[in-house]
Design a protein around this motif. Structure first.
Motif: not given
Length: 493
Positions: A96-97, A100-101, A103-104, A107, A180
């Motif tokens: 999951p971590s 998350a990166t 997805a960031t 974004q 990112q």
């Protein structure tokens, strides 16, 4: 984009062609500093004194430093362990971590695309239908009563980026994308490194628990024999108490080892996105791992272009540089062109007939005059932020070089320590064999054999810990060099 400003304006606003052409000539001025990546440190190596070329022989293996060796992106394959490969592969797919990166990053990419929209004319369309009546007290008096009004319109506006403020803003957004992207690389490297480290630690805990259990069994036998001798009057009670204290201390070390083993297993479960109760990590032993013998080492000048944390710091510095341009442009005039065209009629039947058209075209200029010094201080704040980002970049580079230097020395000392501990284990093993021979010949007591056996197994415990450190410091070298992401297929960059 800026070179097409005059052409675009001629098509949209023919009435303003001369003025737009003049403004477009000014559009080549982009305020603020043009970013240049910091130069790499001038260094011939990472450590003081002679550079490490190879380690001493330890565990039958010599590790050599090869500056020409290629560090693969999937560096964990170098340990030649299918179970370890599967563990890391699962972590990279399900963490999951890491998700998350990713997805960031998406974004940041979408925010950049949204920011680039400023370079295009903004076109809007509208339709309106209203029933209204004019005031009878208006000048000239109302000529009719209530009536319908139908309107269809389109409007176009375009902000001329004369001083490049918007270009700098988009430049900053692009730097955020780079930041990112490298954050994702750093997260993937941290995840893989932690999984491999934890798997190695788990193998070490298994071996240490097994060796400690064997020592406990031997020490219990020592206590039993001491009690027999004390009962027969051939030994004192103090000997029994001394051996019992040693046994209890050894037994007390087992819960701590088992707790560390449990924590390692729980950590591996979480890293691969599983609940500890629902997932069983693979059991690895050192016999399943192969210590890499040829170790790559990047040049110092290449390290700053490879490590994700350094590239992150560089991207932050780039964004801070662009922010200076944005703040500087805010002090200067801004120009906006706008126009509209439509049709308007009191009847929908005549809406598209001749004479129903309405249009307008214009330009606006805004120049800050007085704001209490806010804009000037905002520009100075941007410069201060850049200075802070530059200092943070330098510190990141220093930390990276320290990490590589520490790992190189650790590999050298790991091998030396392991070689000495292996010799101590061999010596303890020889002492045990001699004591067993003496016992068989009636020249030594059984208690002597037990003591020698405990010493031998204690030496094995030290070897296990030293072997684990050598494996983990090899992992640390791969991580310190950046993880080899630049050698991955282009699509994976």
């Amino acid at each position: 984009m800026r070179n097409n400003t005059a052409t675009l304006a001629r098509r949209v606003y023919p009435a303003l062609t001369p003025a737009v052409a003049l403004v477009a000539l000014l559009a080549g001025c982009t305020v603020g500093p043009d970013f240049k990546a910091p130069d790499a440190p001038v260094a011939s190596g990472y450590t003081e004194g002679p550079a490490l070329r190879s380690t001493v022989v330890a565990d039958g293996t010599v590790q050599t430093i090869d500056g020409e060796a290629r560090l693969p992106a999937d560096w964990w394959h170098l340990f030649d362990c299918p179970a370890l490969d599967g563990l890391v592969r699962q972590g990279l797919a399900d963490s999951p971590s890491l998700a998350a990166t990713e997805a960031t990053l998406r974004q940041a990419q979408d925010t950049l695309k949204a920011g680039e929209g400023i370079f295009w004319p903004q076109v809007d369309a509208g339709a309106d239908m209203a029933r209204q009546r004019e005031s009878r007290n208006a000048a000239g008096g109302a000529r009719q009563g209530a009536f319908n009004l139908f309107t269809l319109s389109a409007s176009v506006s375009y902000a001329l980026d004369i001083f490049g403020g918007e270009h700098r803003r988009v430049e900053g957004l692009a730097a955020q994308v780079d930041y990112q992207r490298n954050a994702m690389r750093a997260a993937a490297l941290t995840l893989a490194t932690t999984l491999v480290d934890t798997a190695i630690a788990s193998a070490a805990y298994d071996a240490q628990i097994e060796a400690t259990v064997a020592i406990v069994a031997l020490e219990r036998e020592q206590v039993r024999l001491a009690i027999v001798h004390a009962t027969a009057g051939t030994a004192g009670q103090a000997a029994v108490l001394s051996l019992r204290a040693q046994l209890e201390a050894t037994e007390a070390s087992l819960p701590g080892l088992r707790q560390k083993q449990a924590q390692a297993r729980h950590l591996m479960a979480v890293l691969v996105g599983r609940l500890p109760a629902d997932w069983q990590p693979p059991f690895l032993s050192f016999s399943e791992l192969t210590l890499p013998r040829s170790l790559p080492l990047s040049l110092p000048s290449a390290l700053v272009r490879q490590r994700p944390d350094i590239l992150q710091a560089e991207s932050a510095l780039h964004a801070a540089s662009a922010a200076i341009g944005v703040a500087t442009a805010a002090l200067l005039p801004s120009v906006t062109l706008d126009g509209s065209f439509g049709v308007s009629s009191t009847s929908s039947d005549t809406l598209f007939q001749a004479g129903s058209g309405v249009w307008s075209v214009g330009a606006g200029v805004a120049q800050p005059i007085f704001n209490g010094g806010a804009l000037s201080y905002q520009r100075q704040a941007a410069i201060d932020a850049y200075d802070a980002a530059a200092a943070a970049y330098r510190q990141t580079v220093l930390n990276a070089f320290q990490q590589v230097a520490d790992v190189l020395r650790a590999l050298e000392h790991d091998a030396e320590s392991l070689a000495l501990l292996e010799q101590a284990e061999k010596t303890a093993g020889a002492a045990l064999a001699l004591t067993q021979a003496n016992f068989a010949a009636g020249l030594a007591a059984q208690a002597d054999v037990l003591v020698a056996d405990v010493q031998y197994r204690t030496a094995k415990l030290s070897v296990i810990a030293a072997r684990a450190s050598r494996y983990q410091d090899t992992v640390a070298l791969f991580a310190a060099l950046g993880g080899g992401w630049w050698n991955a297929p282009a699509a994976d960059h």
